[in-house]
Design an enzyme around this catalytic site. Structure first.
Site, PDB file in Angstrom:
ATOM      1  N   SER A  74       0.839  -1.189   0.000  1.00  0.00           N
ATOM      2  CA  SER A  74       0.000   0.000   0.000  1.00  0.00           C
ATOM      3  C   SER A  74       0.885   1.254   0.000  1.00  0.00           C
ATOM      4  CB  SER A  74      -0.959  -0.045   1.179  1.00  0.00           C
ATOM      5  OG  SER A  74      -2.024   0.857   1.006  1.00  0.00           O
ATOM      6  N   GLU A 109      -9.575  -5.667  -4.127  1.00  0.00           N
ATOM      7  CA  GLU A 109      -8.896  -4.675  -3.288  1.00  0.00           C
ATOM      8  C   GLU A 109      -9.878  -3.801  -2.522  1.00  0.00           C
ATOM      9  OE1 GLU A 109      -5.808  -3.939  -2.537  1.00  0.00           O
ATOM     10  OE2 GLU A 109      -4.594  -5.155  -3.888  1.00  0.00           O
ATOM     11  N   HIS A 128      -7.940  -5.646   0.276  1.00  0.00           N
ATOM     12  CA  HIS A 128      -6.719  -4.867   0.417  1.00  0.00           C
ATOM     13  C   HIS A 128      -5.965  -5.264   1.683  1.00  0.00           C
ATOM     14  CE1 HIS A 128      -4.039  -1.550  -0.298  1.00  0.00           C
ATOM     15  NE2 HIS A 128      -4.328  -0.968   0.842  1.00  0.00           N
TER      16      HIS A 128
END
Length: 537
Positions: free
Chosen positions: A222, A340, A445
């Site tokens: 990320s 995600e 995610h």
């Protein structure tokens, strides 16, 4: 970037599994760094040593607040590296994050510490090194999180270094006065400077831990993955690493420059913030407590402190640097998770159906809604739900990561490897995330982190044999890539390089672990040519 929640905290076992090496210290359990001697902890895995909370830069406090990281003041005697350093100042944005900082100092400006997991038997081993940068949207995170534990990687023969870096207003404030006082005529990007300072520390010191300073791979998830793409573009990071791993995120978008603001724009944001706290000059601003600044930064959610094109750390936008072929030409392994983003978390308040989804697209995309609907169809309610998830995921993370793979393959001069995680982690039936059931979340995610680090047991999920199979494979591929720049190795399915053709191969991690042609390429190519800019938000 890590807008997710996880299962309740698993009972920490570190205290029962590890004991201080000092109880039966050997010569190699004490390592001399350029600043002083540190003493390790023993890990549960035989032969693995852990050094926690090693300072790699001076505390960025008082006069050093909003300055480039400075050298550590040397210490005398032996520093017992038994506890993680405090996490950097941050709001409680992601309640899923679990920290193992010292209870008596859990969060401070004095936070520039790193941790080392090493399996080396001596300083002569010359092992490859992975340097890990955490996610959290550049607003939160810490190297102490259990899911970043490097012990499993160390057992696979590499050294892991995890790093703290400044966040939010402390890490990325730009202001005209800060720019003027800098010899480089730049401000902001202090968090990226911290990352570069940690790489400089690794270059100088990792040999004493049995590592090879010429065999360093940078990695992150990320915001950490965004950082990796930025470091590949920064001239200040040149010569510090030979490989890069990115999980879900990169500073790409269309057109180039959309994901980052220029210094002139971020200075305006900084000026607005400084006025809001009533500071007439930098001396007054630096005299304020960290808590005062953090509270002030939280008051206006529309103000974001974020990496920028400052003209020094990043002379140009990351995407533009890659387009010109001026990035670091190192092997890249990058990819994303199949789902995600959830439609409920990111895209729409109302659950999409075959009837409502086209209306939602018309509201967002106007006269281009028909083109988008062709790529994200909704002939049934289930198809509409899946398309909403795909659209949210593509615009959040997938497209920009795909663009990174494409650009590095096009302008880079080293191998590129792409992957997709397509496994929904099993969770307790009563677990809900923002009111959404686990079945809706899918391969969400950040869920790959525990698999990659071999840290599934840091979560009390009802893991199945296939999860441990995926985890061991991912950890082995990542370790191989760190060692050689190629993820392939004995006992693993062949992972072909990303060739940039019409259907380049991606490694898919799911019920089956195998290479397969990239799917949904037409969607990514559409956003590549679109004026509606996907990118990190």
């Amino acid at each position: 970037m890590n807008g997710r929640k996880r299962a309740p905290r698993f009972a920490a076992l570190a205290g029962t599994l590890a004991t201080l090496c000092a109880t039966n210290a050997l010569a190699d359990d004490r390592v001399k760094t350029e600043s002083g001697v540190v003493e390790c902890m023993a890990a549960a895995s035989p032969g693995v040593r852990i050094f926690r909370g090693i300072p790699f830069a001076a505390p960025p406090v008082r006069a050093l607040r909003w300055r480039a990281p400075q050298p550590v003041k040397p210490w005398k005697g032996v520093r017992k590296a038994a506890e993680f350093g405090p996490r950097c100042m941050q709001a409680t944005i992601y309640p899923d994050m679990i920290f193992r900082d010292r209870a008596d100092r859990p969060m401070r400006e004095d936070c520039l510490y790193l941790n080392v997991w090493t399996p080396a038997k001596s300083a002569r081993d010359g092992l490859a090194v992975m340097v890990w940068f955490y996610g959290g949207g550049f607003q939160a995170g810490s190297s102490s999180e259990p899911r970043y534990d490097g012990e499993n990687f160390a057992a696979k023969g590499i050294i892991v270094v995890s790093v703290n870096y400044r966040l939010g207003v402390f890490g990325f404030l730009s202001h005209p006065e800060l720019t003027r006082e800098s010899r480089k005529r730049a401000s902001g990007n202090y968090g990226l400077m911290d990352q570069i300072a940690s790489l400089r520390w690794v270059k100088k010191n990792i040999g004493a831990f049995g590592g090879d300073p010429e065999k360093v791979t940078i990695a992150g998830e990320s915001a950490g993955s965004l950082s990796v793409s930025a470091l590949m573009a920064s001239p200040l990071a040149s010569g510090f690493f030979r490989g890069a791993i990115g999980e879900s995120g990169a500073f790409f978008g269309h057109p180039p420059g959309s994901a980052m603001q220029a210094l002139s724009e971020t200075e305006k944001t900084g000026t607005k913030f400084v006025e809001s706290v009533g500071a007439k000059d930098l001396a007054v601003l630096r005299a304020k407590t960290a808590e005062e600044l953090l509270t002030a930064a939280e008051k206006d959610p529309s103000v974001r402190f974020w990496p920028s094109v400052d003209g020094y750390v990043l002379p140009k936008d990351v995407a533009a640097t890659f387009a010109e072929g001026k990035q670091r030409h190192v092997p890249l392994l990058a990819g994303w998770n199949a789902e995600e983003a959830s439609w409920a978390v990111v895209y729409a308040k109302e659950k999409p159906t075959a009837q409502t989804f086209p209306a939602q697209l018309r509201s967002r995309f106007n006269d281009r809604a028909a083109e988008v609907l062709r790529l994200y169809p909704s002939s049934t309610d289930e198809e509409a739900r899946k398309s909403a998830i795909d659209l949210a995921s593509d615009l959040f993370i997938v497209y920009i990561t795909w663009e990174w793979l494409e650009m590095q393959n096009k302008t880079g001069k080293a191998a590129v490897y792409g992957y997709v995680l397509d496994r929904t982690p099993p969770v307790s039936p009563d677990m809900m995330v923002n009111g959404v059931s686990p079945e809706e979340l899918g391969s969400r995610h950040a869920c790959e982190i525990e698999y990659v680090f071999g840290a599934l047991k840091s979560q009390p999920n009802p893991w199945e044999p296939v999860d441990f199979k995926i985890s061991d494979a991912m950890a082995s591929y990542w370790a191989n890539f760190t060692k050689t720049g190629d993820p392939n190795g004995p006992g693993l399915a062949k992972w072909p390089a990303y060739d940039g053709g019409q259907d380049p191969s991606m490694m898919r991690f799911g019920e089956e672990i195998q290479a397969a042609p990239q799917t949904h390429r037409e969607r990514y190519e559409y956003w590549s040519g679109s004026a509606d800019t996907p990118g990190p938000h």
